[in-house]
Design an enzyme around this catalytic site. Structure first.
Site, PDB file in Angstrom:
ATOM      1  N   ARG A  84      -7.110  14.598  20.545  1.00  0.00           N
ATOM      2  CA  ARG A  84      -5.987  15.401  20.059  1.00  0.00           C
ATOM      3  C   ARG A  84      -6.492  16.608  19.278  1.00  0.00           C
ATOM      4  NH1 ARG A  84      -3.046  11.739  16.295  1.00  0.00           N
ATOM      5  NH2 ARG A  84      -1.747  13.563  15.926  1.00  0.00           N
TER       6      ARG A  84
ATOM      7  N   SER B 220      -0.613   7.188  14.603  1.00  0.00           N
ATOM      8  CA  SER B 220      -1.944   7.279  14.003  1.00  0.00           C
ATOM      9  C   SER B 220      -1.947   6.736  12.579  1.00  0.00           C
ATOM     10  CB  SER B 220      -2.427   8.729  14.015  1.00  0.00           C
ATOM     11  OG  SER B 220      -3.701   8.844  13.420  1.00  0.00           O
TER      12      SER B 220
ATOM     13  N   LYS C  51      -3.170   2.083  11.491  1.00  0.00           N
ATOM     14  CA  LYS C  51      -4.180   1.648  10.522  1.00  0.00           C
ATOM     15  C   LYS C  51      -3.556   0.802   9.425  1.00  0.00           C
ATOM     16  CE  LYS C  51      -5.667   5.964   9.952  1.00  0.00           C
ATOM     17  NZ  LYS C  51      -5.200   6.742  11.116  1.00  0.00           N
ATOM     18  N   LYS C  52      -2.336   1.129   9.018  1.00  0.00           N
ATOM     19  CA  LYS C  52      -1.665   0.362   7.971  1.00  0.00           C
ATOM     20  C   LYS C  52      -1.273  -1.024   8.483  1.00  0.00           C
ATOM     21  CE  LYS C  52      -2.013   3.540   4.864  1.00  0.00           C
ATOM     22  NZ  LYS C  52      -2.948   3.341   3.741  1.00  0.00           N
TER      23      LYS C  52
ATOM     24  N   ASP D 163       0.846  -1.194   0.000  1.00  0.00           N
ATOM     25  CA  ASP D 163       0.000   0.000   0.000  1.00  0.00           C
ATOM     26  C   ASP D 163       0.878   1.239   0.000  1.00  0.00           C
ATOM     27  OD1 ASP D 163      -2.237   1.616   0.077  1.00  0.00           O
ATOM     28  OD2 ASP D 163      -2.800   1.139   2.122  1.00  0.00           O
ATOM     29  N   LYS D 164       0.218   2.370  -0.147  1.00  0.00           N
ATOM     30  CA  LYS D 164       0.869   3.674  -0.129  1.00  0.00           C
ATOM     31  C   LYS D 164       0.028   4.610   0.706  1.00  0.00           C
ATOM     32  CE  LYS D 164       0.246   7.890  -2.335  1.00  0.00           C
ATOM     33  NZ  LYS D 164      -1.071   8.618  -2.447  1.00  0.00           N
ATOM     34  N   HIS D 165       0.669   5.560   1.392  1.00  0.00           N
ATOM     35  CA  HIS D 165      -0.060   6.560   2.173  1.00  0.00           C
ATOM     36  C   HIS D 165       0.532   7.933   1.892  1.00  0.00           C
ATOM     37  CE1 HIS D 165      -2.278   8.395   5.499  1.00  0.00           C
ATOM     38  NE2 HIS D 165      -1.171   9.064   5.739  1.00  0.00           N
ATOM     39  N   SER D 166      -0.341   8.937   1.744  1.00  0.00           N
ATOM     40  CA  SER D 166       0.092  10.315   1.540  1.00  0.00           C
ATOM     41  C   SER D 166      -0.297  11.164   2.745  1.00  0.00           C
ATOM     42  CB  SER D 166      -0.557  10.898   0.278  1.00  0.00           C
ATOM     43  OG  SER D 166      -0.300  12.299   0.183  1.00  0.00           O
TER      44      SER D 166
ATOM     45  N   THR E 131      -9.410  11.065  -0.753  1.00  0.00           N
ATOM     46  CA  THR E 131      -9.636  10.045  -1.768  1.00  0.00           C
ATOM     47  C   THR E 131     -11.064   9.523  -1.722  1.00  0.00           C
ATOM     48  OG1 THR E 131      -7.312   9.393  -1.735  1.00  0.00           O
ATOM     49  CG2 THR E 131      -8.869   7.791  -2.602  1.00  0.00           C
TER      50      THR E 131
END
Length: 435
Positions: A168, A183, A187-188, A80-83, A120
């Site tokens: 937070r 955080s 999730k990943k 996967d990828k996260h931005s 997204t």
């Protein structure tokens, strides 16, 4: 373990052990802590920081606070990828099907817009029928059969993160690198990934405007993810202008479809998408080098295989099977479209990317409050990239608005977000670094 003792030790600058962190997060997930205790813990971390071992323990504890997805019956690498978020950043929409077409399984759990950045999920919701929260069985089946699925986070994945983030958000502790790291990565990890590539944005349209802070965050994410057993790298990318030539929801979805059929070649967006595809393929062991991986990604695009994967994913998740062939049948257009004229002749020298994102919200394309409804039709398209020579009155973008008054406001706002210079500007490379 007594929660206030854990808070006291962190307040005093002590290093917490894994058992203490796990105990605190388990109590948080079970609803056994008051908001005061959660806020005090977050503030103690904000002031005193955390060691790498503490951040790893916090990340793992939050990942273990709910379900962990299993992919044992899928014989592809799980990646996967996260931005960290930007304007006109629709990379995930094209990257997931490209990576899947090249042999990866991509269970991509994405988010909604945050502040001035687009989400997204909001873009995908411009597709009629698309289910962003399918049940676990359907999610698994789509990943297995289509190769990728882009959905939203369910309440059973890392629920402790949701509870901690809510506190937070109202206690001025969002911008803590240990808490940001845990955080994102919790999730990943809960998604059962084997490899992860991170897109850490830097620039006036990013949450990290300073290169040094972006590198610190990227380093923290990479070290903690690897420490937690997920092979991870990070690219630092430029966000001093919108990445795509569109900013909005349906307009960015059109941009995605154009990209998948080859109409966005030789752009900054293509550079970033292919760079991330290559990094995912190399990190997962599917390609031996970045050059080989980029060739594979380009072939997936030119052959139409990536577009086929995207179409299958959309169809399996409830959207129209012919979206790519007939986008105008499904993607709503705003009733008013107005060009934004250049104020004078010269070069597009700089822009306020954050301001452009805020202008999308002003049009109705984002949220001021969590309960706000989004108008998926509105936004900007045909945004010219920085470094373009323009003549006075020539369009530098097209506004899509719900009515004439909103369109006029957006035209004036977007024109003000650009600076036209007499000399050609020196532009920052879109890929600023790799960690």
């Amino acid at each position: 373990m007594i929660p206030q003792e854990i808070i006291r030790r962190k307040r005093d600058g002590d290093e917490l052990n894994a058992a203490e962190i796990s105990s605190f997060i388990a109590a948080l997930a079970a609803g056994q802590l008051s908001e005061g205790q959660i806020g005090a813990f977050a503030m103690a971390v904000w002031f005193k920081g955390m060691s790498r071992a503490e951040i790893v323990a916090l990340t793992l504890a939050m990942a273990d606070s709910g379900d962990r997805l299993q992919w044992a019956d899928i014989d592809r690498p799980i990646a996967d990828k996260h931005s960290t978020g930007g304007v006109g950043d629709n990379v995930s929409l094209m990257l997931a099907p490209i990576a899947a077409a090249c042999g990866l399984a991509v269970p991509m759990i994405s988010g909604r817009g945050l502040g001035h950045t687009g989400g997204t999920l909001d873009k995908l919701e411009s597709i009629p029928g698309y289910m962003i929260t399918p049940d676990a069985d359907l999610f698994h089946r789509v990943v297995k059969e289509a190769g990728c699925a882009i959905i939203g986070q369910t309440g059973t994945l890392a629920p402790a993160d949701g509870r901690l983030y809510a506190v937070r958000d109202v206690t001025a502790t969002v911008d803590s690198i240990p808490l940001i790291t845990a955080s994102i990565l919790s999730k990943k990890l809960a998604a059962g990934l084997e490899t992860l590539v991170l897109d850490v944005k830097v620039g006036n349209g990013a949450f990290m405007a300073d290169r040094g802070q972006a590198e610190i965050l990227a380093q923290s994410l990479v070290e903690v993810a690897n420490g937690a057993g997920v092979k991870t790298s990070a690219l630092i990318t430029d966000m001093n202008q919108p990445l795509a030539d569109s900013a909005g929801n349906a307009v960015e979805m059109r941009n995605c479809l154009d990209f998948l059929v080859g109409r966005k070649a030789d752009t900054r967006l293509e550079t970033v998408v292919l760079a991330f595809a290559a990094e995912m393929l190399v990190k997962s062991g599917v390609a031996a080098s970045s050059d080989e991986a980029e060739r594979m990604a380009r072939q997936a695009l030119s052959s139409g295989k990536a577009a086929e994967v995207f179409a299958r994913m959309v169809s399996m998740l409830g959207g129209p099977a012919d979206l790519i062939e007939n986008p105008d049948r499904y993607l709503a257009r705003a009733p008013v479209a107005k060009p934004v004229p250049a104020a004078r002749s010269g070069w597009l020298g700089a822009c306020d990317a954050r301001g452009i994102g805020v202008s999308v919200i002003d049009l109705g394309g984002g949220r001021r409050h969590p309960a706000d409804r989004i108008d998926h039709r509105v936004g900007f398209s045909e945004l010219l990239p920085l470094g373009t020579r323009v003549n006075a009155g020539e369009p530098i973008a097209l506004v899509h608005a719900a009515d004439d008054a909103a369109a006029e406001r957006a035209v004036a706002a977007l024109a003000a977000h650009y600076r036209i210079t007499e000399e050609r500007p020196e532009l920052t490379p879109v890929i600023a670094g790799l960690l």
